[in-house]
Design an enzyme around this catalytic site. Sequence first.
Site, PDB file in Angstrom:
ATOM      1  N   ASN A   1      78.133  60.754 -52.606  1.00  0.00           N
ATOM      2  CA  ASN A   1      78.915  60.156 -53.685  1.00  0.00           C
ATOM      3  C   ASN A   1      79.387  61.207 -54.691  1.00  0.00           C
ATOM      4  O   ASN A   1      80.429  61.031 -55.326  1.00  0.00           O
ATOM      5  CB  ASN A   1      78.116  59.068 -54.394  1.00  0.00           C
ATOM      6  CG  ASN A   1      78.162  57.756 -53.623  1.00  0.00           C
ATOM      7  OD1 ASN A   1      79.039  57.546 -52.799  1.00  0.00           O
ATOM      8  ND2 ASN A   1      77.204  56.884 -53.881  1.00  0.00           N
TER       9      ASN A   1
ATOM     10  N   SER B   1      72.734  53.468 -54.934  1.00  0.00           N
ATOM     11  CA  SER B   1      73.769  54.490 -54.802  1.00  0.00           C
ATOM     12  C   SER B   1      74.011  55.188 -56.128  1.00  0.00           C
ATOM     13  O   SER B   1      74.747  56.160 -56.182  1.00  0.00           O
ATOM     14  CB  SER B   1      75.071  53.881 -54.284  1.00  0.00           C
ATOM     15  OG  SER B   1      75.384  52.712 -54.983  1.00  0.00           O
TER      16      SER B   1
ATOM     17  N   GLU C   1      71.149  59.231 -46.717  1.00  0.00           N
ATOM     18  CA  GLU C   1      70.595  60.199 -47.660  1.00  0.00           C
ATOM     19  C   GLU C   1      69.147  59.803 -47.944  1.00  0.00           C
ATOM     20  O   GLU C   1      68.874  58.663 -48.344  1.00  0.00           O
ATOM     21  CB  GLU C   1      71.393  60.201 -48.963  1.00  0.00           C
ATOM     22  CG  GLU C   1      72.771  60.807 -48.804  1.00  0.00           C
ATOM     23  CD  GLU C   1      73.586  60.778 -50.090  1.00  0.00           C
ATOM     24  OE1 GLU C   1      74.337  61.731 -50.331  1.00  0.00           O
ATOM     25  OE2 GLU C   1      73.474  59.794 -50.851  1.00  0.00           O
TER      26      GLU C   1
ATOM     27  N   HIS D   1      69.408  55.914 -48.628  1.00  0.00           N
ATOM     28  CA  HIS D   1      70.758  55.487 -49.011  1.00  0.00           C
ATOM     29  C   HIS D   1      71.658  55.439 -47.783  1.00  0.00           C
ATOM     30  O   HIS D   1      72.021  56.479 -47.226  1.00  0.00           O
ATOM     31  CB  HIS D   1      71.306  56.466 -50.070  1.00  0.00           C
ATOM     32  CG  HIS D   1      72.642  56.082 -50.599  1.00  0.00           C
ATOM     33  ND1 HIS D   1      73.569  57.001 -51.038  1.00  0.00           N
ATOM     34  CD2 HIS D   1      73.228  54.871 -50.760  1.00  0.00           C
ATOM     35  CE1 HIS D   1      74.654  56.359 -51.452  1.00  0.00           C
ATOM     36  NE2 HIS D   1      74.469  55.075 -51.288  1.00  0.00           N
TER      37      HIS D   1
HETATM   38  N1  3HC Z   1      79.616  46.034 -39.129  1.00  0.00           N
HETATM   39  C1  3HC Z   1      79.457  46.454 -37.842  1.00  0.00           C
HETATM   40  N2  3HC Z   1      80.403  47.112 -37.145  1.00  0.00           N
HETATM   41  C2  3HC Z   1      81.583  47.330 -37.760  1.00  0.00           C
HETATM   42  C3  3HC Z   1      81.824  46.924 -39.085  1.00  0.00           C
HETATM   43  C4  3HC Z   1      80.780  46.243 -39.771  1.00  0.00           C
HETATM   44  N3  3HC Z   1      80.920  45.842 -41.030  1.00  0.00           N
HETATM   45  N4  3HC Z   1      83.086  47.301 -39.427  1.00  0.00           N
HETATM   46  C5  3HC Z   1      83.594  47.926 -38.352  1.00  0.00           C
HETATM   47  N5  3HC Z   1      82.697  47.939 -37.358  1.00  0.00           N
HETATM   48  C6  3HC Z   1      82.837  48.565 -36.041  1.00  0.00           C
HETATM   49  C7  3HC Z   1      83.872  47.839 -35.216  1.00  0.00           C
HETATM   50  O1  3HC Z   1      83.278  46.779 -34.498  1.00  0.00           O
HETATM   51  C8  3HC Z   1      84.374  48.942 -34.302  1.00  0.00           C
HETATM   52  O2  3HC Z   1      83.499  49.148 -33.241  1.00  0.00           O
HETATM   53  P1  3HC Z   1      84.069  49.643 -31.787  1.00  0.00           P
HETATM   54  O3  3HC Z   1      84.925  50.844 -32.035  1.00  0.00           O
HETATM   55  O4  3HC Z   1      82.832  49.967 -30.999  1.00  0.00           O
HETATM   56  O5  3HC Z   1      84.837  48.481 -31.266  1.00  0.00           O
HETATM   57  C9  3HC Z   1      84.281  50.193 -35.166  1.00  0.00           C
HETATM   58  O6  3HC Z   1      83.367  49.891 -36.232  1.00  0.00           O
HETATM   59  C10 3HC Z   1      85.622  50.543 -35.731  1.00  0.00           C
HETATM   60  O7  3HC Z   1      86.098  49.399 -36.443  1.00  0.00           O
HETATM   61  P2  3HC Z   1      87.598  48.891 -36.413  1.00  0.00           P
HETATM   62  O8  3HC Z   1      88.229  49.229 -35.079  1.00  0.00           O
HETATM   63  O9  3HC Z   1      87.626  47.473 -36.842  1.00  0.00           O
HETATM   64  O10 3HC Z   1      88.310  49.661 -37.587  1.00  0.00           O
HETATM   65  P3  3HC Z   1      88.314  51.198 -37.927  1.00  0.00           P
HETATM   66  O11 3HC Z   1      88.470  52.048 -36.707  1.00  0.00           O
HETATM   67  O12 3HC Z   1      89.299  51.329 -39.017  1.00  0.00           O
HETATM   68  O13 3HC Z   1      86.863  51.483 -38.507  1.00  0.00           O
HETATM   69  C11 3HC Z   1      85.438  51.691 -40.360  1.00  0.00           C
HETATM   70  C12 3HC Z   1      86.362  50.764 -39.583  1.00  0.00           C
HETATM   71  C13 3HC Z   1      84.205  51.996 -39.518  1.00  0.00           C
HETATM   72  C14 3HC Z   1      85.028  50.926 -41.609  1.00  0.00           C
HETATM   73  C15 3HC Z   1      86.194  53.014 -40.661  1.00  0.00           C
HETATM   74  O14 3HC Z   1      87.450  52.729 -41.212  1.00  0.00           O
HETATM   75  C16 3HC Z   1      85.463  53.909 -41.627  1.00  0.00           C
HETATM   76  O15 3HC Z   1      84.537  54.632 -41.243  1.00  0.00           O
HETATM   77  N6  3HC Z   1      85.892  53.890 -42.887  1.00  0.00           N
HETATM   78  C17 3HC Z   1      85.296  54.738 -43.939  1.00  0.00           C
HETATM   79  C18 3HC Z   1      84.073  54.074 -44.462  1.00  0.00           C
HETATM   80  C19 3HC Z   1      83.365  54.955 -45.448  1.00  0.00           C
HETATM   81  O16 3HC Z   1      83.774  56.037 -45.825  1.00  0.00           O
HETATM   82  N7  3HC Z   1      82.227  54.444 -45.912  1.00  0.00           N
HETATM   83  C20 3HC Z   1      81.415  55.129 -46.902  1.00  0.00           C
HETATM   84  C21 3HC Z   1      81.620  54.495 -48.212  1.00  0.00           C
HETATM   85  S1  3HC Z   1      80.645  55.233 -49.478  1.00  0.00           S
HETATM   86  C22 3HC Z   1      79.221  54.341 -49.454  1.00  0.00           C
HETATM   87  O17 3HC Z   1      79.024  53.409 -48.725  1.00  0.00           O
HETATM   88  C23 3HC Z   1      78.186  54.806 -50.411  1.00  0.00           C
HETATM   89  C24 3HC Z   1      78.061  53.902 -51.581  1.00  0.00           C
HETATM   90  O18 3HC Z   1      76.921  54.294 -52.306  1.00  0.00           O
HETATM   91  C25 3HC Z   1      79.251  53.898 -52.483  1.00  0.00           C
END
Ligand code: 3HC
Length: 293
Positions: A192, A121, A154, A142
């Site tokens: 990012n 990343s 990405e 990514h």
């Molecule tokens: N693995 C698999 N499935 C997962 C999971 C995981 N770790 N975490 C959540 N889920 C699934 C849940 O099972 C649920 O599925 P369903 O709706 O079919 O039942 C769905 O995702 C939604 O989860 P929750 O109901 O528990 O909770 P939320 O609705 O709050 O969703 C989230 C959780 C998907 C993490 C959501 O909050 C989200 O998209 N957050 C933002 C994450 C983000 O921006 N990530 C990017 C970060 S930057 C990055 O990674 C780049 C790096 O280089 C820095």
Amino acid sequence: MAPHINKVAVIGLGTMGAGIVEVFAKAGHEVYAVDGSPELAERGKGFVTTSLDRAVGKGKLSEDDRNATLGRITFTAELADLADADLVVEAVPERMEIKHAVFTALDDIVRPDAVLASNTSSLSLTEIAAGTAHPERVVGMHFFNPAPVLALVEVIRTVLADPEVVDAVRDLALNLGKKPVVVGDRAGFVANALLIPYLSRAIALYQTGKVSRTDLDNAGRVGIGLPMGPLTLCDLVGLDVVKEVCEVMYDATKRPSDASPQLLRQLVLARRLGRKTGQGFYDYSADAGAEES
Ligand code: 3HC
């Protein structure tokens, strides 16, 4: 010639690596899931199994599909097992010397036409590629956390990359059900470069003491409409990762606003890295129930 990608290997079975293994195996690929010791490979198996079991528990995956998905994965600590892999995705810790060691070892193991991808990343893909025997077959792939849920991938192309390899990896991501974007090698790539200044700004705001964590997170979630508030998202991504990307972007721009905030540096020094260590901006220990620390 455009590569044909069927058998995949993922090296490094932390949060991202285990999530990437799950994505490929669910899509029907045979996957080698590799970590540095049998214990780490077993830990990775635990991550993948827990995630699949959760999907079964929610009725999103049948027991048969869970078993078939796990049956496609070979968990191993032996890089030598990867000789017939068509694609290797590296997801080891974000240190250039570790990446170089992995890619150098792969040069002696995989076929010369295998595609080598990095999930980095923050590090320079060009530098990773230039250290390998076949830089034209090295790309970035990514994924975003959590990899099984977020659609963006990405695909990073360097000046050394064969365009057919880049196209093949983009098509592969589409076949995984992801939404790939192709981007040249630059600090922060695209996502990012947009996200990290926002997270860094949020930490700097919190550092002023003028707003509580929950109010700040609510402003990002309810006001800006993102699924998580910025401090909660930092805890999910890992504060060490946020800091590393901040530093790479600051190196590239030298803009004071891109420098990592002091509080972020202190929390990383204190090993409060977010969910993965049980504490970051919030406390995730069992009795605290993922609430304020
Ligand atoms: N693995 C698999 N499935 C997962 C999971 C995981 N770790 N975490 C959540 N889920 C699934 C849940 O099972 C649920 O599925 P369903 O709706 O079919 O039942 C769905 O995702 C939604 O989860 P929750 O109901 O528990 O909770 P939320 O609705 O709050 O969703 C989230 C959780 C998907 C993490 C959501 O909050 C989200 O998209 N957050 C933002 C994450 C983000 O921006 N990530 C990017 C970060 S930057 C990055 O990674 C780049 C790096 O280089 C820095």
